[in-house]
Scaffold this motif. Structure first.
Motif, short mmCIF file in Angstrom:
data_model
loop_
_atom_site.label_atom_id
_atom_site.label_comp_id
_atom_site.label_asym_id
_atom_site.label_seq_id
_atom_site.Cartn_x
_atom_site.Cartn_y
_atom_site.Cartn_z
N LEU A 52 36.46 -3.81 -39.40
CA LEU A 52 35.27 -3.91 -38.93
C LEU A 52 34.25 -2.57 -38.79
O LEU A 52 34.17 -1.33 -38.90
N THR A 53 32.63 -2.83 -38.78
CA THR A 53 31.79 -1.73 -39.18
C THR A 53 30.86 -1.81 -38.54
O THR A 53 30.27 -3.09 -38.32
N HIS A 61 28.35 5.22 -39.00
CA HIS A 61 29.04 4.09 -38.99
C HIS A 61 30.52 4.20 -38.63
O HIS A 61 31.01 5.23 -38.71
N LEU A 62 30.38 3.82 -37.24
CA LEU A 62 31.44 3.78 -36.77
C LEU A 62 32.72 2.17 -37.75
O LEU A 62 32.65 1.20 -37.96
N LYS A 63 34.07 2.74 -37.62
CA LYS A 63 35.13 1.82 -38.20
C LYS A 63 36.47 1.62 -37.78
O LYS A 63 36.21 2.39 -36.36
N LYS A 64 36.55 0.93 -37.85
CA LYS A 64 38.20 0.39 -37.29
C LYS A 64 39.29 -0.61 -38.29
O LYS A 64 38.63 -1.68 -39.00
N PHE A 113 39.33 4.31 -33.36
CA PHE A 113 38.14 4.05 -34.51
C PHE A 113 38.07 5.03 -35.19
O PHE A 113 38.66 6.57 -34.76
N GLU A 114 37.48 5.38 -35.96
CA GLU A 114 36.76 6.91 -36.55
C GLU A 114 35.42 6.55 -37.22
O GLU A 114 35.14 4.86 -37.05
#
Lengths: 112, 114
Positions: free
Chosen positions: B19-20, B75-78, B63-64
């Motif tokens: 996900l982003t 941007h948040l990513k997983k 999360f990263e």
């Protein structure tokens, strides 16, 4: 640890009434802020404080007053409530510019 | 004036997929950047922050986020989404040297479907 405590959790006001939303933190944080959350609008900053005796306006300050007489407390006053102030209000505190903010559980305010 | 934009009101992703959640910001100078998550009828919880150093920041719950100065994005990513990640996510920015004003984006609802 209590963290950030907001009271009350729920409140219904009539148009024109006044009230104070309370916010207290027990972490000795210098920075405290008030936000309102409305659907589709995110969190908007109302007022903030960088220490006792110092406050400043945020993005949507009209209709709200604040004071910061102690490090622990940061009350938000509505002098004459309006239906447009129906919202969920959050208080937050942090120890510095680069540190994360801790949030209270919120106060759901309805003005009829 | 500082500002934050989250261009997507909602992001839908299948469980197990990456996900982003996008965030762009506008500040004068270098920013402090944060991501928060909000579950229904709860306050906001801190996920991660960028202060300085490595552009890839790791946070809570896997999360990263990647700081890109040239694109002014965070941007948040997983790598692998969970149904329990479904929540409202907020990006926030604070200017360095500013008197402490923390500004939030509009929020993005993440829906992870089984």
């Amino acid at each position: 640890n209590a963290g950030v405590t907001q009271t009350p959790k729920f409140q219904v006001l009539k148009t024109g009434q006044s009230m104070t939303l309370q916010c207290a933190q027990d972490m000795n944080h210098e920075y405290m802020s008030w936000y309102r959350q409305d659907p589709g609008m995110g969190l908007r900053l109302i007022h903030y404080s960088v220490g006792a005796g110092i406050t400043d306006q945020g993005e949507v300050p009209n209709g709200y007053n604040v004071s910061r007489s102690t490090t622990e407390d940061f009350p938000l006053r509505l002098l004459s409530a309006a239906p447009s102030q129906t919202s969920v209000y959050f208080c937050a505190s942090s120890s510095g510019f680069h540190t994360e903010a801790f949030f209270g559980q919120g106060t759901r305010l309805t003005v009829v | 004036a500082q500002s934050v934009a989250q261009p997507e009101d909602q992001v839908n992703v299948a469980e197990g997929n990456p996900l982003t959640v996008k965030c762009t910001y506008s500040v004068s100078g270098n920013p402090y950047l944060f991501w928060y998550v909000q579950y229904p009828n709860r306050g906001l919880q801190f996920l991660l922050k960028y202060i300085t150093g490595d552009n890839l920041v790791k946070g809570s719950y896997g999360f990263e986020a990647e700081f890109n100065k040239s694109q002014t994005s965070f941007h948040l990513k997983k790598p692998s989404a969970l149904v329990s990640d479904s929540a409202l996510y907020f990006c926030a920015v604070r200017e360095r040297g500013n008197t402490g004003k923390l500004i939030f984006g509009q929020g993005t609802t993440l829906q992870v479907k089984p």
